[in-house]
Design an enzyme around this catalytic site. Structure first.
Site, PDB file in Angstrom:
ATOM      1  CE1 TYR A 152      -4.208  -1.254  -0.376  1.00  0.00           C
ATOM      2  CE2 TYR A 152      -3.587  -2.762   1.383  1.00  0.00           C
ATOM      3  CZ  TYR A 152      -4.455  -2.386   0.368  1.00  0.00           C
ATOM      4  OH  TYR A 152      -5.555  -3.146   0.102  1.00  0.00           O
ATOM      5  CD  GLU A 238      -5.561 -29.633   5.975  1.00  0.00           C
ATOM      6  OE1 GLU A 238      -6.099 -29.025   5.033  1.00  0.00           O
ATOM      7  OE2 GLU A 238      -5.597 -30.874   6.088  1.00  0.00           O
ATOM      8  CG  ASP A 290      -8.948 -32.332   5.845  1.00  0.00           C
ATOM      9  OD1 ASP A 290      -9.255 -32.811   6.953  1.00  0.00           O
ATOM     10  OD2 ASP A 290      -9.371 -31.231   5.427  1.00  0.00           O
TER      11      ASP A 290
END
Length: 410
Positions: A152, A238, A290
């Site tokens: 920015y 995770e 997962d």
């Protein structure tokens, strides 16, 4: 005497307008932008003494880095002042390849040469110099900023956050340092709970007092000290949803461990903090993800590092980490019903096939590769939460304890 400055006063006669002269290979817009960058280094150099005056306790590492930045910019501006358009040589790194016979060490894998003759390179050099100027200011003032802060400051020049990310990586390679050495820090994303106590920058984190309460992982990992723990192991999960499941089940209270989550792909502080704990506490470390390509990719990020930051992999990876689950073979082992399984998408299959050819799996973790092949063979994936089909606390009361006790990890 070296005052930690940037641009040699001998270069003050160089006119930045020369960048946009008829003999310049640069498009006018880029020339003006680049001239602005170099002018910024000059102004920063002129006011450096005032800023450094109240900060004489600079660490040797920061002073050395400032000196390397100064040497780079002095050489760069000298070439321009003498009518030459310098090339920038950036080493290329990679933490894996698809050729088992290739060298995948931490050494550079060649070089990328940035020249002013190519417009895309000239833009990249301009952005690199602008970020380097900001980094110099952060270091001289001993302040910290985020990548988003930097973006920015010149959004019309950078155009996208990825441009800043690339510039920071380029600077790290050129200056032979890590990102945190530049005083560029991310917004902390990781969480930790369990049997752990430590101090960061004078602030005490006492997780032991309430083992199932989440604490933010510190951003300034190099300032973490006085680490105390009575944990038996470290568990990395995770997702935040699984982390909260374990917190609700008071998993750490009954299992005497430390639990960490990066809430998806881990940021640098999470990976550095995990590595620090493993080095200081010498505890076994397990990872629970997962059963899908993304979970496996997160596992390999902890274990081997990421390709984007391959130049720093040796300081971020955790070779000791073991895969605790979930495995494709768990579908049959734990009787996960069909309605809890999801078919692999075309993108899932493409990603899985790309991971399978990574050299480090074949060389160092062949069993991981076999499980990944099994996922592709079955054509299905599932989330850790699917184990809740048996009971809500099944993951914390049955799955994790039994996997660790029976050594059912890879």
């Amino acid at each position: 005497m070296d005052t930690g400055g940037f641009v040699d006063p001998g270069f003050v006669d160089f006119e930045v307008d020369e960048l946009s002269s008829d003999s310049s290979p640069l498009p006018s817009a880029i020339a003006k932008s680049l001239a602005s960058s170099i002018s910024g280094f000059r102004l920063n150099s002129q006011s450096r003494n005032k800023r450094m005056e109240g900060n004489r306790k600079n660490s040797k590492g920061r002073s050395d880095l400032l000196r390397r930045v100064r040497d780079f910019t002095v050489s760069f501006v000298k070439d321009l002042s003498e009518g030459r358009f310098p090339a920038i040589f950036i080493n290329k790194y990679g933490n894996y390849c698809t050729n088992l016979e290739a060298d995948c060490s931490d050494l550079p894998k060649g070089q990328e040469i940035l020249t002013f003759q190519r417009e895309c390179h000239a833009r990249r050099i301009d952005c690199l110099l602008r970020v380097l100027l900001i980094v110099q200011q952060l270091l001289q003032e001993n302040k910290h900023g985020s990548k988003r802060d930097i973006y920015y400051m010149h959004p019309s020049v950078f155009t996208d956050q990825s441009v800043v990310d690339q510039a920071i990586n380029d600077i790290c390679i050129l200056m032979q340092c890590s990102r945190h050495n530049l005083n560029v820090v991310p917004v902390g994303n990781g969480l930790v709970m369990g049997w752990l106590r430590f101090v960061e920058a004078g602030r005490k984190f006492d997780c032991i007092n309430c083992p199932s309460k989440a604490h933010p992982i510190p951003v300034h990992v190099d300032e973490v000290k006085d680490i105390v723990s009575v944990a038996k192991y470290i568990l990395v999960v995770e997702k935040e949803s699984v982390f909260q499941r374990l917190a609700n089940d008071r998993f750490c209270n009954s299992n005497h461990c430390i639990v960490i989550t990066g809430r998806g792909y881990p940021d640098i502080p999470t990976r550095r903090f995990l590595r620090l704990l493993v080095e200081k506490l010498c505890l076994p470390v397990y990872c629970l993800v997962d059963c899908d390509p993304y979970g496996f990719d997160i596992l390999t990020t902890y274990r081997f590092g990421s390709m984007q930051m391959a130049y720093d992999a040796k300081f971020l990876r955790v070779p000791e980490i073991r895969w605790l689950g979930a495995f494709p073979s768990d579908i049959e082992k734990y009787g996960i019903p069909q309605q809890c399984l999801l078919s692999l998408t075309a993108e899932d299959k493409r990603r899985t096939e790309a991971i399978l050819v990574r050299c480090y799996l074949q060389r160092e973790e062949p069993q991981w590769r076999l499980e990944l092949q099994l996922m592709l063979q079955f054509g299905v994936k599932f989330e850790l939460e699917a184990l809740s089909v048996h009971s809500l606390p099944f993951l914390s009361e049955q799955y994790i304890p039994s996997c660790i006790k029976d050594g059912a990890h890879l």
